[in-house]
Design a protein around this motif. Structure first.
Motif, short mmCIF file in Angstrom:
data_model
loop_
_atom_site.label_atom_id
_atom_site.label_comp_id
_atom_site.label_asym_id
_atom_site.label_seq_id
_atom_site.Cartn_x
_atom_site.Cartn_y
_atom_site.Cartn_z
N SER A 99 26.53 -42.69 -11.69
CA SER A 99 25.27 -41.82 -12.29
C SER A 99 24.67 -41.12 -11.03
O SER A 99 24.68 -41.77 -10.04
CB SER A 99 24.34 -43.01 -12.78
OG SER A 99 23.16 -42.25 -13.21
N VAL A 100 24.53 -39.96 -11.51
CA VAL A 100 24.02 -38.90 -10.31
C VAL A 100 22.63 -38.40 -10.92
O VAL A 100 22.60 -38.00 -11.94
CB VAL A 100 24.77 -37.72 -10.29
CG1 VAL A 100 24.29 -36.88 -9.02
CG2 VAL A 100 26.34 -38.21 -9.74
N THR A 101 21.70 -38.44 -10.05
CA THR A 101 20.35 -38.11 -10.29
C THR A 101 19.91 -36.83 -9.25
O THR A 101 20.03 -37.17 -8.03
CB THR A 101 19.31 -39.07 -10.17
OG1 THR A 101 19.59 -40.10 -11.04
CG2 THR A 101 17.77 -38.44 -10.46
N THR A 102 19.60 -35.65 -9.79
CA THR A 102 19.12 -34.76 -8.82
C THR A 102 17.67 -34.44 -9.08
O THR A 102 17.11 -35.10 -9.77
CB THR A 102 19.85 -33.42 -9.16
OG1 THR A 102 19.70 -32.88 -10.68
CG2 THR A 102 21.37 -33.58 -9.39
N ILE A 103 16.91 -33.58 -8.40
CA ILE A 103 15.62 -33.21 -8.29
C ILE A 103 15.25 -32.69 -9.83
O ILE A 103 14.23 -32.96 -10.21
CB ILE A 103 15.24 -32.52 -7.45
CG1 ILE A 103 13.70 -32.20 -7.39
CG2 ILE A 103 15.69 -30.88 -7.84
CD1 ILE A 103 12.96 -33.39 -6.51
N GLU A 104 16.39 -32.32 -10.28
CA GLU A 104 15.97 -31.65 -11.93
C GLU A 104 15.67 -32.84 -12.69
O GLU A 104 15.05 -32.53 -14.18
CB GLU A 104 17.05 -30.83 -12.45
CG GLU A 104 17.20 -29.64 -11.58
CD GLU A 104 18.21 -29.35 -10.34
OE1 GLU A 104 18.41 -28.27 -10.10
OE2 GLU A 104 18.61 -30.65 -10.09
N GLY A 105 16.16 -34.06 -12.32
CA GLY A 105 16.38 -35.27 -13.36
C GLY A 105 15.09 -36.32 -13.19
O GLY A 105 14.93 -37.35 -13.86
N LEU A 106 14.23 -35.73 -12.06
CA LEU A 106 13.15 -36.86 -12.00
C LEU A 106 11.93 -36.80 -12.77
O LEU A 106 11.48 -37.97 -13.12
CB LEU A 106 12.49 -36.64 -10.37
CG LEU A 106 13.40 -37.12 -9.14
CD1 LEU A 106 12.63 -36.91 -7.82
CD2 LEU A 106 13.85 -38.67 -9.19
N ALA A 107 11.52 -35.70 -13.12
CA ALA A 107 10.32 -35.55 -13.97
C ALA A 107 10.94 -35.83 -15.46
O ALA A 107 11.92 -35.70 -15.95
CB ALA A 107 9.93 -34.19 -13.94
N HIS A 108 9.65 -36.36 -16.40
CA HIS A 108 9.95 -36.74 -17.73
C HIS A 108 9.06 -35.67 -18.57
O HIS A 108 7.91 -36.00 -18.71
CB HIS A 108 9.64 -37.83 -18.01
CG HIS A 108 10.61 -39.40 -17.32
ND1 HIS A 108 11.64 -39.36 -17.88
CD2 HIS A 108 10.21 -39.78 -16.46
CE1 HIS A 108 12.00 -40.41 -17.26
NE2 HIS A 108 11.37 -40.70 -16.03
#
Length: 306
Positions: free
Chosen positions: A224-233
């Motif tokens: 599973s990869v999280t980038t800065i685009e995936g932090l906000a909801h």
């Protein structure tokens, strides 16, 4: 025709030359022109000019020609003195051979030879080898629209990126940073040093911070990869993003995505005990603007709220 004024790379090919636009960036960096010659014809390419046929060059071929070699690369300086000559006897594997020859040239260079000259010499060899590769290789067949790239050596990797299942088909040598930016269009991870030194490319893999410029995608099957685009909801920012805004913890912003993701992982690893602890644990992320005091304040603020 004499070679152009200024530095010039002469590449003598045993087959008729074919120019590729990708050479222009290399030529611009070298401040040189490329003159591709075969026994029958030649093409002159400068960094910002259209290719120009120059016709037979018997004098140049006689002086520097490839002879039995598949490729001969000659680097001329501003006074048209020969500064480098390398030959590759076989077309197959020429690129590797040329780069190895450049490495030997650097290691065996006499003392006092400037770093810039060594770099120019090495790039000249690699460029000439790429020219031969373009000359000798048939044009690639266009693929039907909608088909994924495939071929020998390609691997298929399944990832979860920002909560979404993604399947990538790519070469085994592709690193995560390039796959994110070029294949998935997620450009938040920045290409800084490309050597794992600056932290601008930091992303989270299974919650742990990694330098994505050093991580091969082929190693990440099922991860599973999280980038800065995936932090906000949606419109709701992640608390660390909000803390960076509140504390004005950025200037140019180039390093900020990596700083934020590194700080998120820092808090998941354990709350910092002091500002010095924050500085130590964030030391892998460099801010060339010098916004470190506000970055420390942002991490401290987010830690208090966590």
């Amino acid at each position: 025709m004499d070679p152009p004024r200024g530095p010039c790379i002469l590449a003598f090919c045993a087959v008729a030359p074919r120019i590729e636009d990708a050479f222009r960036a290399e030529l611009r960096g070298l401040g040189a022109s490329l003159l591709l010659l075969s026994p029958e014809t030649g093409v002159l390419l400068a960094a910002d000019d259209d290719p120009r046929e120059v016709g037979p060059q018997p004098a140049l071929w006689s002086a520097h020609g490839a002879g039995s070699a598949a490729l001969t690369v000659v680097l001329l300086d501003e006074r048209h003195r020969v500064r480098l000559r390398r030959e590759a006897p076989e077309a197959v594997g020429t690129l590797l051979s040329a780069i190895r020859a450049a490495g030997r040239a650097v290691r065996e260079a006499p003392r006092g030879l400037g770093r810039r000259e060594l770099m120019v010499n090495s790039l000249a060899v690699a460029l000439g080898a790429a020219a031969l590769h373009a000359c000798a290789s048939p044009a690639p067949r266009p693929q039907p629209a909608g088909l994924a790239a495939a071929g020998p050596g390609m691997v298929e990797v399944n990832l979860t990126v920002n909560g979404e299942k993604r399947t990538l088909r790519l070469e085994p040598r592709v690193v995560l940073l390039d796959a994110l930016r070029e294949d998935l269009g997620l450009t938040g991870a920045k290409k800084g040093c490309d050597m794992g030194q600056c932290g601008a490319c930091t992303v989270l893999v299974d919650g742990q911070r990694v330098n994505s410029c050093l991580k091969l995608v082929a190693q990440l099957e099922g991860r599973s990869v999280t980038t800065i685009e995936g932090l906000a909801h949606g419109a709701d920012l992640h608390p660390m993003q909000q803390a960076f805004l509140d504390e004005d913890a950025f200037q140019c912003g180039y390093c900020t995505p990596g700083q934020i993701l590194s700080a998120v992982a820092l808090l998941d690893e354990g709350k910092p005990t002091s500002d010095d602890d924050i500085r130590e644990r964030m030391s892998g992320n460099i801010c060339r603007c010098g916004a470190y005091p506000n970055i420390v304040a942002a991490v401290r603020s987010a830690a208090r709220r966590a």
